[in-house]
Design an enzyme around this catalytic site. Structure first.
Site, PDB file in Angstrom:
ATOM      1  N   HIS A  46      73.019  -9.192  16.875  1.00 47.75           N
ATOM      2  CA  HIS A  46      73.759 -10.342  17.409  1.00 47.75           C
ATOM      3  C   HIS A  46      74.764 -10.853  16.377  1.00 47.75           C
ATOM      4  O   HIS A  46      75.901 -11.184  16.709  1.00 47.75           O
ATOM      5  CB  HIS A  46      72.803 -11.497  17.729  1.00 47.75           C
ATOM      6  CG  HIS A  46      71.754 -11.185  18.748  1.00 47.75           C
ATOM      7  ND1 HIS A  46      70.408 -11.193  18.447  1.00 47.75           N
ATOM      8  CD2 HIS A  46      71.831 -10.873  20.067  1.00 47.75           C
ATOM      9  CE1 HIS A  46      69.700 -10.925  19.537  1.00 47.75           C
ATOM     10  NE2 HIS A  46      70.544 -10.709  20.538  1.00 47.75           N
ATOM     11  N   GLY A  63      77.123  -5.446  22.935  1.00 43.95           N
ATOM     12  CA  GLY A  63      76.661  -4.332  22.107  1.00 43.95           C
ATOM     13  C   GLY A  63      76.521  -3.044  22.905  1.00 43.95           C
ATOM     14  O   GLY A  63      76.029  -3.051  24.033  1.00 43.95           O
ATOM     15  N   GLN A  64      76.921  -1.942  22.274  1.00 42.16           N
ATOM     16  CA  GLN A  64      76.716  -0.608  22.837  1.00 42.16           C
ATOM     17  C   GLN A  64      75.220  -0.301  22.963  1.00 42.16           C
ATOM     18  O   GLN A  64      74.826   0.562  23.735  1.00 42.16           O
ATOM     19  CB  GLN A  64      77.422   0.426  21.948  1.00 42.16           C
ATOM     20  CG  GLN A  64      77.104   1.881  22.212  1.00 42.16           C
ATOM     21  CD  GLN A  64      77.626   2.373  23.552  1.00 42.16           C
ATOM     22  OE1 GLN A  64      78.456   1.726  24.198  1.00 42.16           O
ATOM     23  NE2 GLN A  64      77.139   3.523  23.986  1.00 42.16           N
ATOM     24  N   MET A 106      70.351 -13.702  24.429  1.00 45.06           N
ATOM     25  CA  MET A 106      69.116 -14.327  24.901  1.00 45.06           C
ATOM     26  C   MET A 106      68.348 -14.905  23.712  1.00 45.06           C
ATOM     27  O   MET A 106      67.154 -15.215  23.829  1.00 45.06           O
ATOM     28  CB  MET A 106      68.266 -13.327  25.671  1.00 45.06           C
ATOM     29  CG  MET A 106      68.985 -12.835  26.929  1.00 45.06           C
ATOM     30  SD  MET A 106      67.887 -12.363  28.252  1.00 45.06           S
ATOM     31  CE  MET A 106      66.980 -11.046  27.481  1.00 45.06           C
ATOM     32  N   ASP A 152      73.126  -1.827  24.564  1.00 48.14           N
ATOM     33  CA  ASP A 152      72.870  -1.926  26.007  1.00 48.14           C
ATOM     34  C   ASP A 152      74.047  -1.274  26.729  1.00 48.14           C
ATOM     35  O   ASP A 152      74.872  -1.945  27.357  1.00 48.14           O
ATOM     36  CB  ASP A 152      72.706  -3.387  26.402  1.00 48.14           C
ATOM     37  CG  ASP A 152      71.523  -4.024  25.689  1.00 48.14           C
ATOM     38  OD1 ASP A 152      70.405  -3.892  26.189  1.00 48.14           O
ATOM     39  OD2 ASP A 152      71.726  -4.614  24.610  1.00 48.14           O
ATOM     40  N   HIS A 204      69.202 -11.565  15.688  1.00 46.13           N
ATOM     41  CA  HIS A 204      68.996 -10.572  14.624  1.00 46.13           C
ATOM     42  C   HIS A 204      70.358 -10.041  14.188  1.00 46.13           C
ATOM     43  O   HIS A 204      71.399 -10.473  14.719  1.00 46.13           O
ATOM     44  CB  HIS A 204      68.063  -9.459  15.104  1.00 46.13           C
ATOM     45  CG  HIS A 204      68.487  -8.827  16.405  1.00 46.13           C
ATOM     46  ND1 HIS A 204      69.682  -8.149  16.557  1.00 46.13           N
ATOM     47  CD2 HIS A 204      67.893  -8.785  17.623  1.00 46.13           C
ATOM     48  CE1 HIS A 204      69.782  -7.692  17.797  1.00 46.13           C
ATOM     49  NE2 HIS A 204      68.719  -8.086  18.472  1.00 46.13           N
ATOM     50  N   GLU A 205      70.345  -9.090  13.276  1.00 50.38           N
ATOM     51  CA  GLU A 205      71.601  -8.569  12.714  1.00 50.38           C
ATOM     52  C   GLU A 205      72.547  -8.018  13.784  1.00 50.38           C
ATOM     53  O   GLU A 205      73.758  -8.061  13.618  1.00 50.38           O
ATOM     54  CB  GLU A 205      71.307  -7.460  11.697  1.00 50.38           C
ATOM     55  CG  GLU A 205      71.366  -7.887  10.250  1.00 50.38           C
ATOM     56  CD  GLU A 205      72.587  -8.726   9.875  1.00 50.38           C
ATOM     57  OE1 GLU A 205      73.718  -8.274  10.074  1.00 50.38           O
ATOM     58  OE2 GLU A 205      72.402  -9.848   9.390  1.00 50.38           O
ATOM     59  N   GLN A 209      74.641  -1.821  30.513  1.00 43.79           N
ATOM     60  CA  GLN A 209      75.015  -3.231  30.742  1.00 43.79           C
ATOM     61  C   GLN A 209      76.481  -3.469  30.400  1.00 43.79           C
ATOM     62  O   GLN A 209      77.213  -4.126  31.139  1.00 43.79           O
ATOM     63  CB  GLN A 209      74.120  -4.126  29.881  1.00 43.79           C
ATOM     64  CG  GLN A 209      74.637  -5.549  29.732  1.00 43.79           C
ATOM     65  CD  GLN A 209      73.686  -6.414  28.935  1.00 43.79           C
ATOM     66  OE1 GLN A 209      72.668  -6.852  29.461  1.00 43.79           O
ATOM     67  NE2 GLN A 209      74.002  -6.667  27.683  1.00 43.79           N
ATOM     68  N   GLN A 227      67.400 -11.878  35.243  1.00 40.17           N
ATOM     69  CA  GLN A 227      67.502 -10.459  34.891  1.00 40.17           C
ATOM     70  C   GLN A 227      66.159  -9.842  34.539  1.00 40.17           C
ATOM     71  O   GLN A 227      66.084  -8.677  34.166  1.00 40.17           O
ATOM     72  CB  GLN A 227      68.528 -10.239  33.775  1.00 40.17           C
ATOM     73  CG  GLN A 227      68.137 -10.744  32.404  1.00 40.17           C
ATOM     74  CD  GLN A 227      69.289 -10.629  31.420  1.00 40.17           C
ATOM     75  OE1 GLN A 227      70.300 -11.319  31.542  1.00 40.17           O
ATOM     76  NE2 GLN A 227      69.163  -9.731  30.450  1.00 40.17           N
TER      77      GLN A 227
HETATM   78  P1  AMP Z   1      70.280  -9.792  24.014  1.00 37.83           P
HETATM   79  O1  AMP Z   1      70.012 -11.067  23.290  1.00 37.83           O
HETATM   80  O2  AMP Z   1      69.263  -8.728  23.742  1.00 37.83           O
HETATM   81  O3  AMP Z   1      70.584  -9.991  25.474  1.00 37.83           O
HETATM   82  O4  AMP Z   1      71.618  -9.196  23.381  1.00 37.83           O
HETATM   83  C1  AMP Z   1      72.798  -9.954  23.336  1.00 37.83           C
HETATM   84  C2  AMP Z   1      73.937  -9.052  22.929  1.00 37.83           C
HETATM   85  O5  AMP Z   1      73.671  -8.473  21.665  1.00 37.83           O
HETATM   86  C3  AMP Z   1      74.149  -7.880  23.911  1.00 37.83           C
HETATM   87  O6  AMP Z   1      75.536  -7.646  24.066  1.00 37.83           O
HETATM   88  C4  AMP Z   1      73.478  -6.746  23.192  1.00 37.83           C
HETATM   89  O7  AMP Z   1      73.995  -5.469  23.544  1.00 37.83           O
HETATM   90  C5  AMP Z   1      73.794  -7.075  21.754  1.00 37.83           C
HETATM   91  N1  AMP Z   1      72.858  -6.408  20.859  1.00 37.83           N
HETATM   92  C6  AMP Z   1      71.502  -6.416  20.952  1.00 37.83           C
HETATM   93  N2  AMP Z   1      70.973  -5.628  19.995  1.00 37.83           N
HETATM   94  C7  AMP Z   1      72.014  -5.099  19.308  1.00 37.83           C
HETATM   95  C8  AMP Z   1      72.125  -4.199  18.209  1.00 37.83           C
HETATM   96  N3  AMP Z   1      71.062  -3.662  17.627  1.00 37.83           N
HETATM   97  N4  AMP Z   1      73.359  -3.872  17.775  1.00 37.83           N
HETATM   98  C9  AMP Z   1      74.467  -4.395  18.374  1.00 37.83           C
HETATM   99  N5  AMP Z   1      74.423  -5.244  19.407  1.00 37.83           N
HETATM  100  C10 AMP Z   1      73.216  -5.597  19.874  1.00 37.83           C
END
Ligand code: AMP
Length: 314
Positions: free
Chosen positions: A34, A151-152, A27, A154, A31-32, A157, A58
């Site tokens: 992603h 990512g674990q 989304m 979530d 950050h690190e 998810q 969502q």
């Molecule tokens: P989001 O942009 O928050 O929807 O996250 C996109 C993807 O990045 C999802 O698969 C998340 O689980 C993963 N993600 C978000 N934060 C982290 C993190 N701190 N470490 C690893 N993966 C992450």
């Protein structure tokens, strides 16, 4: 960097790619966490497509859709300068509008039903997982990736998406990736930008509580309710100290690692999950635990060892 904004162009560009294609759905406000997914996807595949799409379906009506952080230019700079994508021609960004993903009259909802989506995040965020599975199914159909990286962080998810691709017979490998944390243990999240310094300090109680419970399980505690109690204590005690900072737990769960069903006894690989509100921000975190003496499942080793290294010492 090649930024694609329409479904039609994405499908055309995808058609030109010969070799393995990875998708990293995000989304944005990267950050690190992603970037770790992107780097791994680049290592494993010939092409990587990073989708940046704040998926409206969502978010619940009372959630933070309109104030969710967005900055495409910053995201592209990060992807280029972090050497995640660098100058490689093998990377594309897909940044569609909501109308592209959900054209007028859209009714192609994809839903996983049952306990996996009804509990925890599903209970606190009605409709959330339906939005997640619908957008992931849409992206998988448009991009036809060989692998998709999640990512674990979530945890629920990740398992819901894995179940969705099984049920929908979508031919994609879902690759789970470890949670990336700040040096002090806080799980990195786009939502962390909302936190004031005091709230951020209070939020550290979450990763500390997970570190403590890992230790308790490693030492032989198998009573799941005792573990849940220890998490609540660990989160609520610092709250009393940092009195100005409300830190309210939405849930603490000790669940089967695969089904996310609550356990009474930790007699198999489990995941401890929590969600809490810190000020106006809602944060989630989790850690995988293996009962004392049990073998760590090889497929989960990377996730388990990342937390062992990055969670604060309890
Ligand atoms: P989001 O942009 O928050 O929807 O996250 C996109 C993807 O990045 C999802 O698969 C998340 O689980 C993963 N993600 C978000 N934060 C982290 C993190 N701190 N470490 C690893 N993966 C992450």
């Amino acid at each position: 960097m090649n930024v694609i904004t329409t479904v039609a162009t994405m499908e055309t560009e995808r058609g030109r790619l010969n070799g393995t294609v990875a998708l990293v759905p995000t989304m944005g406000y990267l950050h690190e966490g992603h970037l770790s997914l992107v780097r791994r996807a680049l290592d494993d595949n010939d092409y990587v497509i990073v989708s940046i799409f704040v998926n409206p379906t969502q978010f619940g009506p009372n959630e933070d859709l309109s104030r969710y952080p967005r900055d495409l230019r910053r995201d592209l700079t990060l992807l280029e300068s972090s050497s995640a994508l660098g100058t490689r021609h093998s990377a594309l960004v897909f940044n569609p509008t909501a109308e592209e993903i959900y054209p007028p009259g859209f009714d192609d909802w994809i839903e996983v039903t049952g306990p996996l989506t009804e509990r925890l995040e599903g209970a606190h965020r009605p409709g959330h997982f339906r939005g997640v599975t619908t957008v992931c199914a849409r992206l998988f159909r448009i991009i036809r990736p060989h692998r998709a990286y999640f990512g674990q962080k979530d945890a629920q998810q990740l398992r819901v998406v894995r179940r969705m691709v099984q049920e929908q017979n979508i031919d994609v490998e879902i690759v789970p990736m470890p949670t990336i944390r700040e040096p002090d243990g806080l799980a990195i999240s786009s939502r962390n930008v909302y936190l004031t310094p005091e709230e951020r300090e209070a939020a550290l109680a979450l990763s500390r509580a997970l570190a403590l419970t890992r230790r308790l399980v490693e030492e032989g505690l198998t009573d799941a309710e005792a573990v849940r109690g220890a998490v609540r204590d660990a989160v609520e005690t610092p709250r009393r100290r940092v009195s100005a900072q409300p830190l309210a737990l939405d849930y603490v769960s000790v669940s089967d690692e695969q089904t996310i069903e609550e356990l009474e006894t930790i007699d198999r690989t489990a995941v401890i999950l929590l969600a809490a509100r810190v000020g106006k921000t809602r944060l989630i975190d989790n850690t995988i635990v293996v009962p004392r003496g049990a073998r760590k499942p090889p497929a989960l080793l990377a996730l388990i060892e990342a937390d062992a290294a990055a969670l604060p010492s309890a």
